[in-house]
Write a protein that holds these residues in place. Structure first.
Motif, short mmCIF file in Angstrom:
data_model
loop_
_atom_site.label_atom_id
_atom_site.label_comp_id
_atom_site.label_asym_id
_atom_site.label_seq_id
_atom_site.Cartn_x
_atom_site.Cartn_y
_atom_site.Cartn_z
N GLY A 199 3.75 -6.30 2.41
CA GLY A 199 2.84 -5.13 1.36
C GLY A 199 1.30 -6.29 2.15
O GLY A 199 0.79 -5.67 1.22
N VAL A 219 4.14 -5.89 6.87
CA VAL A 219 4.46 -4.49 6.23
C VAL A 219 5.11 -5.08 5.48
O VAL A 219 5.06 -4.28 4.11
CB VAL A 219 4.97 -3.38 7.61
N ARG A 256 11.60 -11.67 2.52
CA ARG A 256 11.47 -10.77 3.30
C ARG A 256 9.94 -11.32 4.99
O ARG A 256 10.18 -10.57 5.76
CB ARG A 256 9.79 -10.33 2.74
N ASP A 277 -2.15 -5.67 4.82
CA ASP A 277 -2.70 -4.96 4.91
C ASP A 277 -2.88 -5.88 6.77
O ASP A 277 -4.10 -6.57 6.20
CB ASP A 277 -3.76 -4.14 4.58
#
Length: 277
Positions: A103, A100, A164, A105
């Motif tokens: 980004g 997530v 991230r 999927d």
């Protein structure tokens, strides 16, 4: 075993020890539970942080009142020592949170059956069967149930991507992020090796000049007597680890020297950008 205190600066969390075992050169820095404590008092006093992503230190650098600046410095060291290599990483356990944040999927994730485990409690266990978090509430869907035994291998195009990835394991009691530095785009080859039926051996996977960096940390200093570790395992002996430690040791001293002049989150943003550069 050798120590490089003379070249890695005066800060304990940036002192690397060198050893050679299992066919690889291993460089390890250690820190106690205070590693996670914030240094600039404003990270505590100005919480909760604003929604503005240009001012929120968690959004910017994954730094806050429960993830201090030294954790981010370790992350910056991991990025620096893999400069010039193709980088990809595995967040232990929190695979879907990482997807997530990046980004990606879930249907596009590269799933692997093995992950490298260098844990704060159990030490270096080599490759172990992968595991990923399966939520309890709301109930998991069938994809989550079917893929609980896979980790996610993510390409890392920038330091922000690594941040991230690290942010995905923020809430883990025993957080791990593994970064692979490969000679060229060998992402598919690495993924294939980590999907082999038999347990891989790190020395057999890495080519000359390649390395693996492990960030094994505990994000809650109330919960542990374990030692946080930053470990670099490389095919060749290298001074890049000591050079990175010296650079960030100097940057950390400059950051400390400027603490009294930091009054706002904008001040912090500028200072942290210099610290992690």
């Amino acid at each position: 075993m050798g120590s490089a205190d003379g070249t890695s600066g005066s800060w304990a969390f940036l002192r690397f020890e060198h050893a050679f075992r299992d066919g690889l050169h291993t460089y390890t820095a250690r820190a106690d539970s205070t590693l996670v404590n914030e240094v600039w008092r404003g990270l505590q006093d100005l919480a909760p942080y604003p929604d503005d992503p240009e001012l929120n230190p968690m959004d910017l650098y994954c730094i806050g009142n429960f993830a201090g600046e030294r954790l981010a410095v370790w992350r910056a060291v991991a990025w620096a020592v893999t400069e010039g290599l193709y980088r990809c990483g595995i967040p232990h356990w929190d695979r879907d949170n990482a997807a997530v944040g990046l980004g990606v999927d879930r249907d596009a994730m590269r799933l692997v059956r093995w992950e490298y485990d260098l844990d704060v409690a159990d030490g270096d266990r080599g490759f172990v069967p992968a595991r990923a978090s399966v939520r309890i509430h709301p109930p998991p869907d069938q994809w989550e149930i079917d893929h609980g035994g896979f980790a996610g291998l993510f390409p890392l195009a920038s330091f922000d991507d690594l941040t991230r990835l690290d942010g995905a394991v923020f809430a883990s009691d025993r957080a791990q992020v593994t970064v692979f530095g490969l000679d060229g785009d060998r992402f598919d080859a690495l993924a294939d090796a980590l999907n082999a039926p038999d347990r891989p051996v790190l020395a057999d996977i890495l080519r000359p000049g390649e390395m693996v960096v492990s960030l094994a940390t505990v994000r809650d200093d109330w919960m542990t007597h374990w030692t946080n570790t930053l470990t670099v395992r490389a095919t060749s002996e290298t001074d890049v680890v000591y050079r990175a430690a010296a650079h960030f040791g100097s940057a950390y001293q400059c950051y400390l020297d400027g603490l009294d002049s930091m009054k706002t989150l904008a001040d912090f943003r500028s200072a942290a950008a210099l610290l992690l550069a």
